[in-house]
Write an enzyme that holds these catalytic residues in place. Structure first.
Site, PDB file in Angstrom:
ATOM      1  N   GLY A  22      -4.805  -4.447   1.881  1.00  0.00           N
ATOM      2  CA  GLY A  22      -5.738  -4.800   2.945  1.00  0.00           C
ATOM      3  C   GLY A  22      -5.043  -5.369   4.162  1.00  0.00           C
ATOM      4  O   GLY A  22      -5.598  -6.205   4.882  1.00  0.00           O
ATOM      5  N   GLY A  28      -5.001 -10.248   5.950  1.00  0.00           N
ATOM      6  CA  GLY A  28      -3.919  -9.330   5.596  1.00  0.00           C
ATOM      7  C   GLY A  28      -3.150  -8.850   6.805  1.00  0.00           C
ATOM      8  O   GLY A  28      -1.920  -8.750   6.782  1.00  0.00           O
ATOM      9  N   TYR A 169     -19.099 -12.702  -6.523  1.00  0.00           N
ATOM     10  CA  TYR A 169     -17.893 -12.902  -5.711  1.00  0.00           C
ATOM     11  C   TYR A 169     -17.097 -14.077  -6.280  1.00  0.00           C
ATOM     12  O   TYR A 169     -15.870 -13.991  -6.440  1.00  0.00           O
ATOM     13  CB  TYR A 169     -18.272 -13.178  -4.255  1.00  0.00           C
TER      14      TYR A 169
END
Length: 242
Positions: A22, A28, A169
């Site tokens: 990412g 990232g 999550y």
């Protein structure tokens, strides 16, 4: 007054190689940019080559990786090994958040697979390369303080009984930390360090691309934390409050 970010000024060896999943956006991207700007070789592992384009002056290379697919993950692993590159640091950064219940083509709940399972597959297959690339190799998992909202329940690990996008999550981030501890025990005296980090509240596309309400909530949370830090670090304000 208040907090100020500082960065160490270092020079990285040209052959010191980093994979950043990412690395084409958000945390990232900033991570990959910093490493490349200081001399390291960066492999940006993501789905879109167009979004991974960078200046030709930097030692940055795109390799296709779709964490929603275990087949794509294995193709990336095999393609990377075929290049003959060393690997010194694997940064497991890519992730998704707050999505409606979705199954991947592999039959797994999507947040579970993207954030945890596919990254674990990467780690396990690349550990031998990390070991042979020299001392001080590292695995870094970008986790989250949201892990405190997660739990480990094998009976509902894929949402078989119930599903909540916030809780799942948190589950995925908890699994990252659990695997970090498990791997740390097994990697003792191998020269490989493994870490899980909480990056803080960062306004990236992670949530805003997947959850409309977060376009309001994330900036509010971010500003609240900045205010908290300002108050915490200001003696004059503390004297007034106390």
């Amino acid at each position: 007054m208040g907090a100020r970010l500082t960065y160490p000024e270092i020079t990285l060896a040209e052959d010191r190689t980093y994979i950043v999943t990412g690395g084409n956006g958000g945390i990232g991207y900033e991570t990959a940019k910093y490493i490349a700007a200081h001399g390291g070789r960066v492999i940006i592992a993501c789905r879109s080559e167009e979004r991974a384009d960078g200046p030709d002056t930097l030692n940055v290379e795109f390799m296709k990786l779709d964490l929603e697919s275990l087949t794509s993950t294995m193709e990336f692993i095999n393609a990377y090994k075929a290049k003959g590159y060393p690997l010194h640091v694997l940064i497991c950064n890519a992730g998704i958040a707050f999505i409606s219940y979705t199954e991947t083509a592999d039959g797994f709940e999507k947040t579970f697979q993207v954030n945890y399972l596919s990254h674990l597959l990467l780690i396990l297959h690349l550990i031998p390369l990390l070991r042979t690339s020299g001392p001080n190799s590292r695995i870094v998992m970008v986790s989250s303080l949201a892990h405190v909202f997660g739990s480990f329940n094998l009976d509902n690990i894929q949402g078989e009984q119930s599903y909540d996008r916030f809780t799942f999550y948190g589950h995925s981030k908890l699994y990252q930390i659990m695997s970090m501890y498990a791997l740390d025990r097994r990697l003792k005296n191998t020269g490989i360090g493994i870490f899980a980090v909480h990056p803080g509240t960062v306004e990236t596309g992670l949530a805003t691309n997947n959850w409309t309400e977060s376009k309001i909530l994330v900036p509010i949370t971010h500003n609240f934390l900045k205010l908290f830090l300002y108050v915490f670090q200001s003696p004059a304000i503390w004297e007034t409050l106390l």
